[in-house]
Write a protein that holds these residues in place. Structure first.
Motif, PDB file in Angstrom:
ATOM      1  N   ASP A  29       0.877  -1.170   0.000  1.00  9.68           N
ATOM      2  CA  ASP A  29       0.000   0.000   0.000  1.00  9.68           C
ATOM      3  C   ASP A  29       0.919   1.225   0.000  1.00  9.68           C
ATOM      4  OD1 ASP A  29      -1.613   2.168   0.570  1.00  9.68           O
ATOM      5  OD2 ASP A  29      -2.570   1.256   2.321  1.00  9.68           O
ATOM      6  N   THR A  55       0.416   4.331  -0.588  1.00 10.15           N
ATOM      7  CA  THR A  55      -0.082   5.548   0.068  1.00 10.15           C
ATOM      8  C   THR A  55       0.287   5.530   1.542  1.00 10.15           C
ATOM      9  OG1 THR A  55      -1.893   5.714  -1.528  1.00 10.15           O
ATOM     10  CG2 THR A  55      -2.135   6.933   0.549  1.00 10.15           C
ATOM     11  N   THR A  56       0.068   4.400   2.190  1.00 14.55           N
ATOM     12  CA  THR A  56       0.426   4.264   3.600  1.00 14.55           C
ATOM     13  C   THR A  56       1.932   4.315   3.786  1.00 14.55           C
ATOM     14  OG1 THR A  56      -1.561   2.965   4.042  1.00 14.55           O
ATOM     15  CG2 THR A  56       0.255   2.744   5.621  1.00 14.55           C
ATOM     16  N   GLU A  69       4.144   5.813   1.906  1.00 11.99           N
ATOM     17  CA  GLU A  69       4.628   7.182   1.727  1.00 11.99           C
ATOM     18  C   GLU A  69       4.335   8.030   2.952  1.00 11.99           C
ATOM     19  OE1 GLU A  69       4.727  10.988  -1.274  1.00 11.99           O
ATOM     20  OE2 GLU A  69       3.511   9.257  -1.852  1.00 11.99           O
ATOM     21  N   HIS A  93       6.739   3.965  -8.010  1.00  9.22           N
ATOM     22  CA  HIS A  93       6.373   4.543  -6.707  1.00  9.22           C
ATOM     23  C   HIS A  93       7.596   5.093  -5.983  1.00  9.22           C
ATOM     24  CE1 HIS A  93       2.085   3.862  -6.410  1.00  9.22           C
ATOM     25  NE2 HIS A  93       2.276   2.712  -7.051  1.00  9.22           N
TER      26      HIS A  93
END
Length: 181
Positions: free
Chosen positions: A104, A106-107, A109, A150
């Motif tokens: 994940d 987003t988490t 980052e 990413h």
């Protein structure tokens, strides 16, 4: 005072950063790499051997606020190399043993940015001049795999945050440093 030195691989960033701290009475060198194979062991040893003997070295990439503190000597510079390696280490530490395609991002980052927030706060509270070295990773083609895409995006946003917080920013190209802030 916080200075960020950025540039591509083998651009001369390290040499430029070292020149910025050369006049300090001492240097606390923070190395963020760790050994994961024989090639990396040789690279790390080369860096250890090439640093001046009077520099203090800390090899770590977490809890940096424990060594970049308000208690640091103002006449001893801090040189941290490198932010991109720190980001890599954090991603793999937080991502765990799972396949990076299932992470994940987003988490991850958000967790990386928390570490960067703590680093920025530590640098702001430190009376020593602090020089951070990072790689400019966004000047090439869009990476083919998900992890690399990413990583590039996260590292780019980290660099932007650090550049915003920095008093001075240097871009090093072909061994020549250009002050951009």
């Amino acid at each position: 005072m916080l200075t960020l030195v950025t540039g591509g691989a083998r651009s001369g960033k390290s040499r430029h950063a070292e020149s910025l701290v050369a006049s300090a009475d001492g240097v606390l060198y923070i190395a963020t790499s760790h050994i994961f194979d024989e090639e990396m062991a040789a690279r790390i040893q080369h860096h250890r051997d090439s640093r001046p003997a009077h520099w203090r070295t800390e090899e770590r990439w977490q809890q940096l606020a424990e060594i970049i503190t308000p208690d640091n000597a103002p006449n001893e510079a801090v040189l941290l190399e490198c932010i991109t390696t720190l980001v890599t280490n954090l991603l793999f530490a937080y991502g765990g043993a799972d396949d990076p395609d299932s992470w994940d991002y987003t988490t991850l980052e958000a967790q990386v940015q928390q570490e960067i927030d703590m680093l920025i706060a530590a640098c702001a509270a430190c009376p020593s001049p602090v020089v951070l070295v990072t790689n400019e990773v966004g000047m090439g083609i869009v990476p083919e795999n998900r992890l690399a895409r990413h990583f590039r995006d996260i590292a780019g946003r980290v660099n932007q945050r650090l550049a915003q917080a920095a008093d001075h920013v240097w871009l090093v190209v072909s061994g020549i440093g250009v002050k951009i802030k």
